[in-house]
Design a protein around this motif. Structure first.
Motif, PDB file in Angstrom:
ATOM      1  N   GLY A 150       0.801  -1.213   0.000  1.00 28.35           N
ATOM      2  CA  GLY A 150       0.000   0.000   0.000  1.00 28.35           C
ATOM      3  C   GLY A 150       0.836   1.265   0.000  1.00 28.35           C
ATOM      4  O   GLY A 150       0.321   2.368   0.072  1.00 28.35           O
ATOM      5  N   VAL A 151       2.151   1.102  -0.064  1.00 29.85           N
ATOM      6  CA  VAL A 151       3.065   2.245  -0.041  1.00 29.85           C
ATOM      7  C   VAL A 151       3.828   2.281  -1.356  1.00 29.85           C
ATOM      8  O   VAL A 151       4.380   1.276  -1.791  1.00 29.85           O
ATOM      9  N   GLY A 152       3.844   3.427  -1.984  1.00 33.17           N
ATOM     10  CA  GLY A 152       4.578   3.595  -3.231  1.00 33.17           C
ATOM     11  C   GLY A 152       5.431   4.850  -3.186  1.00 33.17           C
ATOM     12  O   GLY A 152       5.336   5.642  -2.246  1.00 33.17           O
ATOM     13  N   PRO A 153       6.252   5.044  -4.183  1.00 31.19           N
ATOM     14  CA  PRO A 153       7.134   6.214  -4.201  1.00 31.19           C
ATOM     15  C   PRO A 153       6.371   7.496  -4.499  1.00 31.19           C
ATOM     16  O   PRO A 153       5.392   7.492  -5.247  1.00 31.19           O
ATOM     17  N   ILE A 154       6.829   8.585  -3.899  1.00 32.24           N
ATOM     18  CA  ILE A 154       6.277   9.917  -4.148  1.00 32.24           C
ATOM     19  C   ILE A 154       7.442  10.809  -4.569  1.00 32.24           C
ATOM     20  O   ILE A 154       8.472  10.842  -3.892  1.00 32.24           O
ATOM     21  N   LEU A 155       7.291  11.507  -5.672  1.00 31.89           N
ATOM     22  CA  LEU A 155       8.344  12.405  -6.146  1.00 31.89           C
ATOM     23  C   LEU A 155       8.205  13.751  -5.446  1.00 31.89           C
ATOM     24  O   LEU A 155       7.212  14.454  -5.625  1.00 31.89           O
ATOM     25  N   ALA A 156       9.196  14.110  -4.619  1.00 30.14           N
ATOM     26  CA  ALA A 156       9.143  15.352  -3.847  1.00 30.14           C
ATOM     27  C   ALA A 156       9.820  16.517  -4.574  1.00 30.14           C
ATOM     28  O   ALA A 156       9.387  17.657  -4.453  1.00 30.14           O
ATOM     29  N   ASN A 157      10.892  16.243  -5.315  1.00 28.92           N
ATOM     30  CA  ASN A 157      11.548  17.298  -6.090  1.00 28.92           C
ATOM     31  C   ASN A 157      12.326  16.670  -7.230  1.00 28.92           C
ATOM     32  O   ASN A 157      12.565  15.471  -7.248  1.00 28.92           O
ATOM     33  N   PHE A 158      12.716  17.518  -8.172  1.00 26.79           N
ATOM     34  CA  PHE A 158      13.484  17.053  -9.328  1.00 26.79           C
ATOM     35  C   PHE A 158      14.377  18.191  -9.794  1.00 26.79           C
ATOM     36  O   PHE A 158      13.913  19.311  -9.979  1.00 26.79           O
ATOM     37  N   THR A 162      13.374   8.238   5.912  1.00 27.71           N
ATOM     38  CA  THR A 162      12.023   8.442   5.382  1.00 27.71           C
ATOM     39  C   THR A 162      12.014   8.766   3.895  1.00 27.71           C
ATOM     40  O   THR A 162      10.959   9.057   3.336  1.00 27.71           O
ATOM     41  N   SER A 163      13.163   8.746   3.261  1.00 23.35           N
ATOM     42  CA  SER A 163      13.223   9.088   1.841  1.00 23.35           C
ATOM     43  C   SER A 163      14.443   8.432   1.198  1.00 23.35           C
ATOM     44  O   SER A 163      15.299   7.876   1.889  1.00 23.35           O
ATOM     45  N   PHE A 164      14.506   8.520  -0.104  1.00 27.59           N
ATOM     46  CA  PHE A 164      15.673   8.054  -0.850  1.00 27.59           C
ATOM     47  C   PHE A 164      15.850   8.972  -2.048  1.00 27.59           C
ATOM     48  O   PHE A 164      14.916   9.625  -2.496  1.00 27.59           O
TER      49      PHE A 164
END
Length: 133
Positions: free
Chosen positions: A76-84, A110-112
């Motif tokens: 139920g958890v997927g990646p979220i794009l926070a910045n680019f 909490t991120s990668f």
């Protein structure tokens, strides 16, 4: 992105954090990718990186494709794009073939971060752009 690290085995963590490029995505440059200035529009580079990033996720999670129903069925958890961020080095035009190398840059609590290196066949395999997210 809590729980990210538990998705990867110790062997996969080492493989992903070593200075290598586990995914190289080949993408043809299309005529419609160009803008009025005769070179590929900025947003297309992001689309190329997105394609390679999804290929990386599929490789990590052993998926045929990244589909929302598969994500929901599993954790139920997927990646979220926070910045680019993108650094453009050389212009690219059609026709050409580009290669997007993609790897995990870092894994936090909490991120990668993901790193991309884009090269162009017509530009002698020069790095035409670098990006990270």
């Amino acid at each position: 992105m809590a729980g990210w690290q538990c998705i990867l085995s110790d062997e996969e963590k080492i493989w992903m954090t070593e200075k290598n490029w586990p995914v190289t995505t080949e993408v043809p440059v299309l005529w419609g990718d160009m803008d009025a200035f005769g070179h590929v529009n900025n947003i297309i580079y992001l689309k190329w990186c997105e394609t390679s990033r999804i290929e990386l996720f599929c490789k990590i999670w052993d998926l045929d494709g990244l589909k929302m129903d598969e994500i929901l069925e599993k954790s139920g958890v997927g990646p979220i794009l926070a910045n680019f961020n993108t650094n453009y080095r050389f212009p690219v035009a059609c026709p050409d073939t580009i290669f997007v190398k993609t790897r995990i840059k870092h894994i936090g609590n909490t991120s990668f971060g993901i790193e991309h290196q884009i090269t162009s066949k017509n530009n002698g395999s020069k790095i035409v752009a670098e990006a990270d997210s």
